[in-house]
Design a protein around this motif. Structure first.
Motif: not given
Length: 695
Positions: A379-388, A449-466
């Motif tokens: 439920g976040a504004d797309d532009a604000k989430a990208r900017r954050g 919430i959007a940025v915090a979830l993105a930060e953690k999912l990127d961290l997990l997916a990235g280190f799982w990938a390597i």
């Protein structure tokens, strides 16, 4: 019974090492006592900047003589077996062992090991040098011409042993030229005089008279109470800091609390910058105005001496250093404000995040895409989430964060607010790191919430990938914390998100090729499931119920998983649930036995024409109705309704097992009834895998 007193007196021990070193001393000594046959009644360890001390109460005067018969190998056993037996028994020749006969096993060797009793004085004096030589300091040093190591140069050792009613003996031993005795010293500046001690009571009293507070917790209590009183006298509140209090208590033996001030012009700097500057550089506490909640231009310092001038010179010295450090902090603050956060973005491309995962700039680009994808879900504004997401890491190359890395995120928010960024964007910059621990709060603003979830999912997916996953106790990239962060953000904000899809999307943004994306996603979801078990267990949920729900499809929607677990927990605790579970287990056990016997699974629907008894006719009808109603309830996410639908199976299942012989002689009838049992199993799996439920 006698007591043991030990003190290891040295140059100043780093504050961060003191408490653990005291506990290590206690553990090592008491373990050595017990191993030597000297059980004790109680022990307590102490530490000050210049000493480790230990009091062990109720130690026997000596160990008892022991006699042990140790059974060895049979007569004629291989040479290696005999050598091991002799070595373990402390024998030099097999002739020293006796031969016993066992009517069933034949002749075998037996060693009689007799140990005479020894005095505690001898035992302690024997093990102490080795204990000190191998003491587990994180860092240690040599000094002078000595060959041994200690955290700082060791000056003296106190070791006394004896009952309260008698003059204690000195436990005689030597550690690299330092002989044990019963003489210690007081405060380095206030009472640096040697004095003799006998046992713990006069040791503690003597230290107090010589201006040394032995107990670290008592020093903390003195500092905290005096600091609060000083703040109250100024009409202010002390900003408590447990970590700083622990550290300062390890820097002083006789705490004296004083207050100082700084120019109120420095209050233009954010409070956190002031507090951290004063804490890091001078180990001082700050105070705040209870009316405004902002910091005051006053601070609390802790001295280790009682100064003749009342501490004026000490306060002035601290004020001078704090003024210089706050001037630096103000320079960093003002310099950072001269440029926009977005001006820092090109610099992030020069900061390496990980050798295989690119730069911080690369990561920001991934976060922007992920945050945009997650924005409509939360439920976040797309532009604000990208900017954050774009500005989330921009403060990492600011001067203030370079000086104080602890302020990352927070400083970004301050800079964003000062530069007119949207309030949600500014909040996302600070909160996208949250939660950083079990006691930390989670973001609640949709953009954050959007940025915090993105930060953690990127961290997990990235280190799982390597393939850099946590192993055992090792988790250098804090991936367990990231997983728990995802779980808490989702659950505490009531977010519906398919994490499997989000993980695949996050993994796809990396430049690292993934040979099996689905397998990686499954593995990462299992990891999240393990973290979810830990989280829910802390809240009282049963891990087997989590397994029962996680075994089904759709387990990547954590909110629905938890709702199913809650509903299943209530159902299983009811009479209907307990009895249906028992019936399910009975059905599954029969099926398992038959499938093992035939080597093929029981499949297919039971044929209506082969249902002869009323109990099996009623059960077949009840299963069809319950399964349909449960599936309909699950589709509407009414899990309690689904459990209620299953509860209607209890009576027909009970009656079936009372009235029906499953393993009938007629093969057709028998197969039909086994298929009916399989229907029970399949019907319950609409809600959960009951095979995972204990009981």
């Amino acid at each position: 019974m006698p007591d043991l007193l030990l003190e290891l007196f040295s140059e100043e021990i780093p504050a961060r090492m003191q408490r653990k070193a005291a506990e290590d001393l206690k553990s090592l000594v008491t373990n050595a006592l017990v191993e030597a046959g000297l059980p004790y009644e109680g022990a307590k360890a102490f530490s000050t900047p210049r000493r480790l001390a230990l009091h062990v109460a109720g130690v026997p005067v000596g160990s008892k003589a022991t006699r042990e018969e140790r059974k060895g190998p049979r007569v004629g056993a291989p040479e290696k077996a005999l050598e091991g037996f002799l070595r373990g028994a402390g024998l030099s020749s097999i002739d020293q062992a006796s031969i016993h006969n066992d009517p069933k096993k034949g002749d075998f060797y037996v060693a009689v090991i007799e140990k005479p009793g020894r005095t505690a004085l001898d035992i302690i004096g024997e093990f102490m040098p080795g204990l000190l030589r191998n003491f587990p300091w994180p860092k240690s040093m040599r000094w002078g011409t000595r060959s041994t190591r200690w955290v700082r140069p060791l000056h003296s050792i106190v070791a006394t042993f004896g009952p309260e009613t008698e003059e204690p003996d000195v436990v005689r031993f030597e550690f690299d030229g330092i002989r044990s005795g019963q003489t210690t010293r007081g405060h380095r500046f206030l009472a640096d005089k040697p004095f003799d001690v006998r046992r713990f009571d006069d040791y503690a009293t003597g230290l107090d008279k010589h201006k040394v507070v032995l107990e670290a917790d008592r020093r903390k209590e003195i500092i905290l109470n005096d600091a609060k009183d000083r703040a109250l006298a100024l009409g202010l509140d002390l900003v408590e800091d447990p970590g700083l209090l622990e550290e300062v208590a390890g820097l002083v033996e006789w705490p004296v609390v004083l207050t100082g001030s700084f120019d109120d012009a420095f209050l233009e700097i954010p409070d956190e910058c002031i507090q951290l500057t004063i804490k890091v550089n001078q180990k001082c506490f700050v105070m705040k105005d209870p009316g405004t909640g902002r910091l005051a231009n006053q601070f609390v310092l802790v001295s280790n001496i009682v100064a003749e001038d009342g501490g004026k010179l000490i306060v002035a010295g601290n004020e001078k250093v704090i003024r210089a450090r706050l001037s630096d902090a103000r320079f960093f603050w003002e310099t950072d404000l001269k440029s926009k956060l977005s001006d820092n973005l090109p610099k992030l491309g020069e900061v390496k995040f990980h050798e295989k995962l690119g730069s911080v700039g690369d990561r920001v680009n991934r976060l922007m895409i992920l945050s945009s994808q997650l924005a409509p879900i939360v439920g976040a504004d797309d532009a604000k989430a990208r900017r954050g997401a774009e500005l989330a890491k921009a403060d990492l190359v600011s001067q203030m964060v370079f000086e104080f890395p602890e302020l990352q995120g927070l400083m970004g928010r301050y800079y964003a607010e000062a530069q007119g960024e949207d309030a949600s964007v500014a909040a996302a910059i600070e909160e996208h790191y949250k939660p950083q621990g079990p006691s930390d709060t989670v973001p609640t603003d949709p953009v954050a919430i959007a940025v915090a979830l993105a930060e953690k999912l990127d961290l997990l997916a990235g280190f799982w990938a390597i393939d850099e996953k946590p192993t055992g106790s090792k988790d250098p990239y804090a991936l367990r914390r990231a997983a728990l962060g995802v779980i808490r953000i989702v659950l505490e904000n009531g977010i519906r998100v398919r994490l499997g899809e989000a993980i695949l999307s996050a993994a796809g943004l990396n430049s690292v090729p993934i040979s099996d994306p689905d397998g990686m996603t499954e593995d990462l979801l299992a990891f999240l499931g393990d973290r979810l078990k830990v989280h829910l267990k802390d809240e009282g949920a049963r891990h087997d119920l989590i397994d029962a729900v996680f075994a089904l499809e759709g387990r990547d929607d954590l909110l629905m998983v938890v709702k199913r677990v809650d509903a299943l927990g209530k159902f299983i605790s009811s009479d209907d649930g307990t009895n249906l579970l028992a019936g399910y287990k009975r059905a599954v056990n029969i099926l398992r036995a038959e499938e093992k016997k035939d080597g093929t699974p029981v499949t297919g629907k039971p044929h209506a024409d082969h249902l002869q008894e009323q109990a099996e006719i009623d059960l077949a009808a009840a299963i069809d109705t319950a399964r349909a109603d449960a599936a309909k309830a699950v589709a509407h996410e009414d899990f309690e309704g689904a459990m209620e639908a299953l509860s209607r199976l209890r009576a027909p299942v009970d009656r079936f097992f009372e009235d029906i012989l499953v393993n009938a002689e007629d093969q057709v009838l028998r197969t039909n009834r086994l298929q009916l049992l399989a229907e029970i199993r399949d019907a319950t799996h609409v809600v959960a895998d009951f095979s995972k439920v204990a009981g």
